[in-house]
Design an enzyme around this catalytic site. Structure first.
Site, short mmCIF file in Angstrom:
data_model
loop_
_atom_site.label_atom_id
_atom_site.label_comp_id
_atom_site.label_asym_id
_atom_site.label_seq_id
_atom_site.Cartn_x
_atom_site.Cartn_y
_atom_site.Cartn_z
CE LYS A 161 -17.91 36.42 -8.91
NZ LYS A 161 -18.79 36.70 -7.76
NE ARG B 157 -19.40 29.97 -7.10
CZ ARG B 157 -20.01 30.80 -7.94
NH1 ARG B 157 -19.71 30.84 -9.20
NH2 ARG B 157 -20.96 31.59 -7.49
NE ARG C 125 -28.07 39.16 -7.96
CZ ARG C 125 -26.89 38.52 -8.02
NH1 ARG C 125 -25.90 39.02 -8.73
NH2 ARG C 125 -26.72 37.40 -7.36
NE ARG D 291 -28.78 34.61 -9.09
CZ ARG D 291 -27.45 34.64 -9.21
NH1 ARG D 291 -26.89 35.54 -10.00
NH2 ARG D 291 -26.68 33.80 -8.56
NE ARG E 77 -25.41 32.83 -4.24
CZ ARG E 77 -25.92 33.97 -4.69
NH1 ARG E 77 -27.00 34.49 -4.13
NH2 ARG E 77 -25.35 34.59 -5.68
P1 AMP Z 1 -23.29 32.80 -9.77
O1 AMP Z 1 -24.22 33.32 -10.80
O2 AMP Z 1 -21.84 32.82 -10.20
O3 AMP Z 1 -23.49 33.43 -8.41
O4 AMP Z 1 -23.63 31.24 -9.59
C1 AMP Z 1 -24.90 30.83 -9.14
C2 AMP Z 1 -24.84 29.39 -8.65
O5 AMP Z 1 -24.45 28.52 -9.73
C3 AMP Z 1 -23.82 29.11 -7.56
O6 AMP Z 1 -24.31 29.43 -6.27
C4 AMP Z 1 -23.60 27.61 -7.73
O7 AMP Z 1 -24.69 26.86 -7.23
C5 AMP Z 1 -23.62 27.47 -9.25
N1 AMP Z 1 -22.26 27.66 -9.82
C6 AMP Z 1 -21.85 28.68 -10.66
N2 AMP Z 1 -20.56 28.52 -10.99
C7 AMP Z 1 -20.13 27.39 -10.35
C8 AMP Z 1 -18.88 26.70 -10.28
N3 AMP Z 1 -17.79 27.16 -10.90
N4 AMP Z 1 -18.84 25.57 -9.52
C9 AMP Z 1 -19.92 25.09 -8.88
N5 AMP Z 1 -21.11 25.70 -8.89
C10 AMP Z 1 -21.23 26.84 -9.62
#
Ligand code: AMP
Length: 209
Positions: A14, A89, A123, A156, A167
């Site tokens: 994404k 989410r 990654r 990460r 996740r």
């Molecule tokens: P991402 O980079 O989108 O994979 O997000 C990394 C982490 O940030 C996720 O595993 C959550 O812990 C937190 N996070 C990102 N976006 C959200 C969201 N919309 N709601 C809750 N937690 C989020």
């Protein structure tokens, strides 16, 4: 108008696609994950609170996420559209979003689970410029170093196997129900996200055109 949500499991690409499409369409790329990671790096109180949830792969509480997304959706640069990546989410976030703005498209990134695990474990990111690499499909020119600034690439914390399992579970329990939510509204389009990035971008353009 291009008010777009990218929906899909972690590792589906994404962020990679949002970067390309947002530039092409001249609209902002709003990634709640990136905003949260920046808050963690800047050691803000919000970042401090979010850190533990993120490391373990759980969702950060809705109030914090909305706090960080703030007025961005209604701000001037988002007037012509936006790509939301990683938000909403869960159902509560989708309902909040619905009250704040109208969407034009929701793209569902579809990809087998084994491929996600493969991508996430390979990654690596640059802590300085946030460039994203993949040790298999997009390795840096010098092993372990960012092509742009030479910084040492990192994994990460939430790309480690324990957090990845959480996740994926969080995605299927809390986020996947949004597919049905948006399908019913007639906004959902399926994207085969398993190919190489250029291929996926071509398909994505055809869905957004
Ligand atoms: P991402 O980079 O989108 O994979 O997000 C990394 C982490 O940030 C996720 O595993 C959550 O812990 C937190 N996070 C990102 N976006 C959200 C969201 N919309 N709601 C809750 N937690 C989020």
């Amino acid at each position: 108008m291009h008010r777009i949500v990218f929906l899909g499991p972690p590792g589906a690409g994404k962020g990679t696609q949002a970067l390309v499409l947002a530039r092409e369409l001249g609209i902002p790329h709003l990634s709640t994950g990136d905003l949260l990671r920046a808050a963690v790096a800047a050691k803000t109180p919000l970042g401090h609170e979010a850190d533990g949830y993120m490391r373990s792969g759980r969702l950060v509480p809705d109030g914090l996420v909305l706090g960080i997304l703030g007025e961005r959706l209604e701000s001037a640069d988002a007037r012509e559209g936006f790509i939301l990546d990683g938000f909403p989410r869960n159902l509560a976030q989708a309902e909040t979003l619905e009250r704040r703005t109208q969407l034009d498209r929701v793209i569902s990134f579809e990809i087998p689970a084994e491929e996600l695990v493969r991508r996430l474990s390979a990654r690596r990111v640059c802590p300085l410029c946030q460039s994203v690499y993949n040790l298999v499909s997009r390795p840096p020119r010098t092993p372990g170093r960012c092509d742009r600034d030479g910084a040492e690439l990192l994994q990460r914390p939430d790309d480690r196997p324990e957090a990845v399992a959480t996740r994926l579970e969080v995605y299927s329990v809390q986020t996947a129900p949004l597919l049905e939510f948006y399908r019913r509204k007639g906004l959902l389009r399926a994207l085969d996200a398993s190919g190489v990035p250029d291929e996926v971008t071509r398909h994505l353009r055809s869905l957004l055109g």
